[in-house]
Write a protein that holds these residues in place. Structure first.
Motif, PDB file in Angstrom:
ATOM      1  N   LYS A  30       1.260  -0.798   0.372  1.00 18.05           N
ATOM      2  CA  LYS A  30       0.024   0.082  -0.193  1.00 18.05           C
ATOM      3  C   LYS A  30       1.216   1.260   0.166  1.00 18.05           C
ATOM      4  O   LYS A  30       1.672   1.289   0.501  1.00 18.05           O
ATOM      5  CB  LYS A  30      -0.726  -0.318   1.170  1.00 18.05           C
ATOM      6  N   VAL A  31       0.300   1.927  -0.580  1.00 19.07           N
ATOM      7  CA  VAL A  31       1.223   3.265  -0.631  1.00 19.07           C
ATOM      8  C   VAL A  31      -0.009   4.534  -0.725  1.00 19.07           C
ATOM      9  O   VAL A  31      -1.254   4.274  -0.930  1.00 19.07           O
ATOM     10  CB  VAL A  31       1.780   3.624  -2.756  1.00 19.07           C
ATOM     11  N   VAL A  32       0.546   5.425   0.714  1.00 19.34           N
ATOM     12  CA  VAL A  32       0.127   6.474   1.257  1.00 19.34           C
ATOM     13  C   VAL A  32       0.921   8.032   0.995  1.00 19.34           C
ATOM     14  O   VAL A  32       1.843   7.129   1.743  1.00 19.34           O
ATOM     15  CB  VAL A  32      -0.660   5.832   2.921  1.00 19.34           C
ATOM     16  N   LEU A  33       0.029   8.669   1.060  1.00 13.36           N
ATOM     17  CA  LEU A  33       1.117  10.462   0.886  1.00 13.36           C
ATOM     18  C   LEU A  33       0.934  10.682   2.087  1.00 13.36           C
ATOM     19  O   LEU A  33      -0.934  10.864   2.141  1.00 13.36           O
ATOM     20  CB  LEU A  33       0.976  10.772  -0.403  1.00 13.36           C
ATOM     21  N   TYR A  34       1.800  11.431   3.089  1.00  9.36           N
ATOM     22  CA  TYR A  34       1.079  12.385   4.191  1.00  9.36           C
ATOM     23  C   TYR A  34       2.570  13.696   3.597  1.00  9.36           C
ATOM     24  O   TYR A  34       3.795  13.367   2.655  1.00  9.36           O
ATOM     25  CB  TYR A  34       1.952  11.293   4.270  1.00  9.36           C
ATOM     26  N   PRO A  35       2.190  14.933   4.155  1.00 10.05           N
ATOM     27  CA  PRO A  35       0.943  15.441   4.461  1.00 10.05           C
ATOM     28  C   PRO A  35       0.110  15.653   3.460  1.00 10.05           C
ATOM     29  O   PRO A  35       0.433  15.832   2.777  1.00 10.05           O
ATOM     30  CB  PRO A  35       1.618  16.259   5.456  1.00 10.05           C
ATOM     31  N   ASN A  36      -1.661  15.445   4.622  1.00 11.91           N
ATOM     32  CA  ASN A  36      -2.648  15.570   3.470  1.00 11.91           C
ATOM     33  C   ASN A  36      -3.234  16.297   4.475  1.00 11.91           C
ATOM     34  O   ASN A  36      -3.747  15.719   4.992  1.00 11.91           O
ATOM     35  CB  ASN A  36      -2.654  14.179   3.122  1.00 11.91           C
ATOM     36  N   PRO A  37      -3.047  18.257   3.947  1.00 11.06           N
ATOM     37  CA  PRO A  37      -3.073  18.655   3.230  1.00 11.06           C
ATOM     38  C   PRO A  37      -1.353  18.864   2.788  1.00 11.06           C
ATOM     39  O   PRO A  37      -0.908  18.728   3.632  1.00 11.06           O
ATOM     40  CB  PRO A  37      -3.390  19.827   3.101  1.00 11.06           C
ATOM     41  N   ALA A  38      -0.717  19.074   2.042  1.00  5.31           N
ATOM     42  CA  ALA A  38       0.661  19.930   2.293  1.00  5.31           C
ATOM     43  C   ALA A  38       0.623  21.282   0.909  1.00  5.31           C
ATOM     44  O   ALA A  38       0.552  21.793   0.888  1.00  5.31           O
ATOM     45  CB  ALA A  38       1.037  18.794   0.642  1.00  5.31           C
ATOM     46  N   LYS A  39       1.664  21.004   1.826  1.00  7.11           N
ATOM     47  CA  LYS A  39       2.198  23.057   0.980  1.00  7.11           C
ATOM     48  C   LYS A  39       3.808  23.192  -0.013  1.00  7.11           C
ATOM     49  O   LYS A  39       3.790  23.766  -0.923  1.00  7.11           O
ATOM     50  CB  LYS A  39       2.750  23.849   2.140  1.00  7.11           C
ATOM     51  N   GLU A  40       4.747  21.957   0.793  1.00 14.15           N
ATOM     52  CA  GLU A  40       5.817  22.148  -0.323  1.00 14.15           C
ATOM     53  C   GLU A  40       6.205  20.540  -0.484  1.00 14.15           C
ATOM     54  O   GLU A  40       6.519  20.946  -2.008  1.00 14.15           O
ATOM     55  CB  GLU A  40       6.946  21.847   0.812  1.00 14.15           C
ATOM     56  N   THR A  41       6.296  19.732   0.156  1.00 16.52           N
ATOM     57  CA  THR A  41       6.577  18.577  -0.205  1.00 16.52           C
ATOM     58  C   THR A  41       5.481  17.477   0.044  1.00 16.52           C
ATOM     59  O   THR A  41       4.599  17.576   1.152  1.00 16.52           O
ATOM     60  CB  THR A  41       8.337  17.503  -0.265  1.00 16.52           C
ATOM     61  N   VAL A  42       5.250  15.958  -0.289  1.00 17.66           N
ATOM     62  CA  VAL A  42       4.772  15.014  -0.077  1.00 17.66           C
ATOM     63  C   VAL A  42       5.160  13.956  -0.394  1.00 17.66           C
ATOM     64  O   VAL A  42       6.426  13.438  -1.184  1.00 17.66           O
ATOM     65  CB  VAL A  42       3.202  14.873  -1.094  1.00 17.66           C
ATOM     66  N   SER A  43       5.320  13.087   0.729  1.00 20.25           N
ATOM     67  CA  SER A  43       6.293  12.268   0.954  1.00 20.25           C
ATOM     68  C   SER A  43       5.416  10.151   0.501  1.00 20.25           C
ATOM     69  O   SER A  43       3.877  11.399   0.651  1.00 20.25           O
ATOM     70  CB  SER A  43       6.694  11.613   2.584  1.00 20.25           C
ATOM     71  N   PHE A  44       5.984   9.573   0.450  1.00 21.43           N
ATOM     72  CA  PHE A  44       4.911   8.921   0.221  1.00 21.43           C
ATOM     73  C   PHE A  44       5.621   7.140   0.976  1.00 21.43           C
ATOM     74  O   PHE A  44       7.235   6.904   0.956  1.00 21.43           O
ATOM     75  CB  PHE A  44       5.613   7.873  -1.423  1.00 21.43           C
ATOM     76  N   LYS A  45       4.686   6.755   2.124  1.00 19.07           N
ATOM     77  CA  LYS A  45       4.997   5.418   2.357  1.00 19.07           C
ATOM     78  C   LYS A  45       5.149   3.880   1.095  1.00 19.07           C
ATOM     79  O   LYS A  45       4.700   4.173   0.559  1.00 19.07           O
ATOM     80  CB  LYS A  45       3.980   5.166   3.502  1.00 19.07           C
ATOM     81  N   ASN A  46       6.450   3.338   1.518  1.00 19.36           N
ATOM     82  CA  ASN A  46       6.682   2.224   0.451  1.00 19.36           C
ATOM     83  C   ASN A  46       6.680   2.848  -0.633  1.00 19.36           C
ATOM     84  O   ASN A  46       6.532   2.491  -2.079  1.00 19.36           O
ATOM     85  CB  ASN A  46       5.304   1.004   0.521  1.00 19.36           C
ATOM     86  N   ALA A  47       7.798   3.967  -1.112  1.00 16.59           N
ATOM     87  CA  ALA A  47       7.955   4.898  -2.002  1.00 16.59           C
ATOM     88  C   ALA A  47       9.688   3.921  -2.938  1.00 16.59           C
ATOM     89  O   ALA A  47       8.768   3.700  -4.527  1.00 16.59           O
ATOM     90  CB  ALA A  47       9.063   6.203  -1.615  1.00 16.59           C
ATOM     91  N   ASP A  48       9.594   3.349  -1.715  1.00  9.23           N
ATOM     92  CA  ASP A  48      10.442   2.276  -3.349  1.00  9.23           C
ATOM     93  C   ASP A  48      10.406   1.307  -3.943  1.00  9.23           C
ATOM     94  O   ASP A  48      10.339   0.584  -5.364  1.00  9.23           O
ATOM     95  CB  ASP A  48      11.503   1.050  -2.069  1.00  9.23           C
ATOM     96  N   LYS A  49       8.959   1.059  -4.001  1.00  8.86           N
ATOM     97  CA  LYS A  49       7.752   0.417  -4.869  1.00  8.86           C
ATOM     98  C   LYS A  49       6.880   1.019  -6.110  1.00  8.86           C
ATOM     99  O   LYS A  49       6.302   0.547  -7.039  1.00  8.86           O
ATOM    100  CB  LYS A  49       6.263  -0.421  -4.536  1.00  8.86           C
ATOM    101  N   ILE A  50       7.024   2.508  -6.063  1.00  9.72           N
ATOM    102  CA  ILE A  50       6.736   3.283  -6.788  1.00  9.72           C
ATOM    103  C   ILE A  50       7.623   3.319  -8.086  1.00  9.72           C
ATOM    104  O   ILE A  50       8.763   3.667  -7.736  1.00  9.72           O
ATOM    105  CB  ILE A  50       6.445   4.972  -6.638  1.00  9.72           C
ATOM    106  N   LYS A  51       7.260   3.319  -8.992  1.00  9.04           N
ATOM    107  CA  LYS A  51       7.241   3.552 -10.541  1.00  9.04           C
ATOM    108  C   LYS A  51       7.082   4.481 -11.214  1.00  9.04           C
ATOM    109  O   LYS A  51       8.457   5.784 -11.023  1.00  9.04           O
ATOM    110  CB  LYS A  51       7.282   2.027 -11.775  1.00  9.04           C
ATOM    111  N   LEU A  52       6.049   5.802 -10.848  1.00 12.74           N
ATOM    112  CA  LEU A  52       5.399   6.392 -11.599  1.00 12.74           C
ATOM    113  C   LEU A  52       4.860   7.111 -10.722  1.00 12.74           C
ATOM    114  O   LEU A  52       3.941   6.377 -10.614  1.00 12.74           O
ATOM    115  CB  LEU A  52       5.556   6.346 -13.560  1.00 12.74           C
ATOM    116  N   VAL A  53       4.376   8.623 -11.168  1.00 10.24           N
ATOM    117  CA  VAL A  53       3.510   9.207 -10.221  1.00 10.24           C
ATOM    118  C   VAL A  53       3.233  10.081 -11.164  1.00 10.24           C
ATOM    119  O   VAL A  53       3.359  11.362 -11.911  1.00 10.24           O
ATOM    120  CB  VAL A  53       3.991   9.833  -8.726  1.00 10.24           C
ATOM    121  N   ASP A  54       1.772  10.126 -11.744  1.00 11.72           N
ATOM    122  CA  ASP A  54       0.505  10.780 -12.669  1.00 11.72           C
ATOM    123  C   ASP A  54       0.478  11.419 -11.527  1.00 11.72           C
ATOM    124  O   ASP A  54      -1.150  11.065 -10.493  1.00 11.72           O
ATOM    125  CB  ASP A  54      -0.094  10.416 -13.856  1.00 11.72           C
ATOM    126  N   ILE A  55      -0.105  13.219 -11.770  1.00 12.93           N
ATOM    127  CA  ILE A  55      -0.732  13.861 -10.910  1.00 12.93           C
ATOM    128  C   ILE A  55      -1.837  14.800 -11.712  1.00 12.93           C
ATOM    129  O   ILE A  55      -1.348  15.314 -12.745  1.00 12.93           O
ATOM    130  CB  ILE A  55      -0.134  15.339 -10.564  1.00 12.93           C
TER     131      ILE A  55
END
Length: 102
Positions: A30-55
Motif C-alpha cells: 500500500k502506498v500512502v502519501l503524507y502530509p495531506n493537506p500539503a504545502k511544499e512536499t509530499v512523502s510516500f510510504k513504500n516509495a521504493d515500490k513506486i515507478k511513476l506518479v501522474d498528477i
C-alpha cells in the motif's frame, strides 16, 4: 442482526473481520502519501515500490508525470486545490490517492 423481543424496535448488528495473509500482503504494498493537506512536499510510504506518479487536476487534466527518485515529490509549484495521484507501482499495478494542496 438479532431481535431482542419486547416492545423496543431495535436490532443489533455484530460485525467481525479477520486479517488474512492476502490482506497483509496488500498492506505491505500500500502506498500512502503524507502530509495531506500539503504545502511544499509530499512523502510516500513504500516509495521504493513506486515507478511513476501522474498528477491530475480535479478537472482531469494531467499536470505532470514524476519518476520517483527518493521518497518525496515537490508540490510547491502547484496551485491550491485538489489533485489526484495515479501511482504506478514497479509490479505494474496502479494505486490512486487524492491530495489537497494548501
Amino acid at each position: 442482526m438479532g431481535y431482542h423481543g419486547g416492545n423496543r424496535d431495535y436490532a443489533t448488528l455484530t460485525r467481525t473481520s479477520a486479517l488474512g495473509t492476502n490482506d497483509l500482503a496488500l498492506e505491505s504494498k500500500k502506498v500512502v502519501l503524507y502530509p495531506n493537506p500539503a504545502k511544499e512536499t509530499v512523502s510516500f510510504k513504500n516509495a521504493d515500490k513506486i515507478k511513476l506518479v501522474d498528477i491530475f487536476e480535479s478537472t482531469g487534466r494531467k499536470v505532470r508525470s514524476v519518476k520517483m527518485n527518493g521518497n518525496e515529490i515537490n508540490v510547491s509549484d502547484l496551485k491550491s486545490g485538489n489533485y489526484y495521484f495515479e501511482i504506478t507501482l514497479k509490479d505494474g499495478s496502479t494505486s490512486f490517492e487524492q491530495l489537497i494542496k494548501e
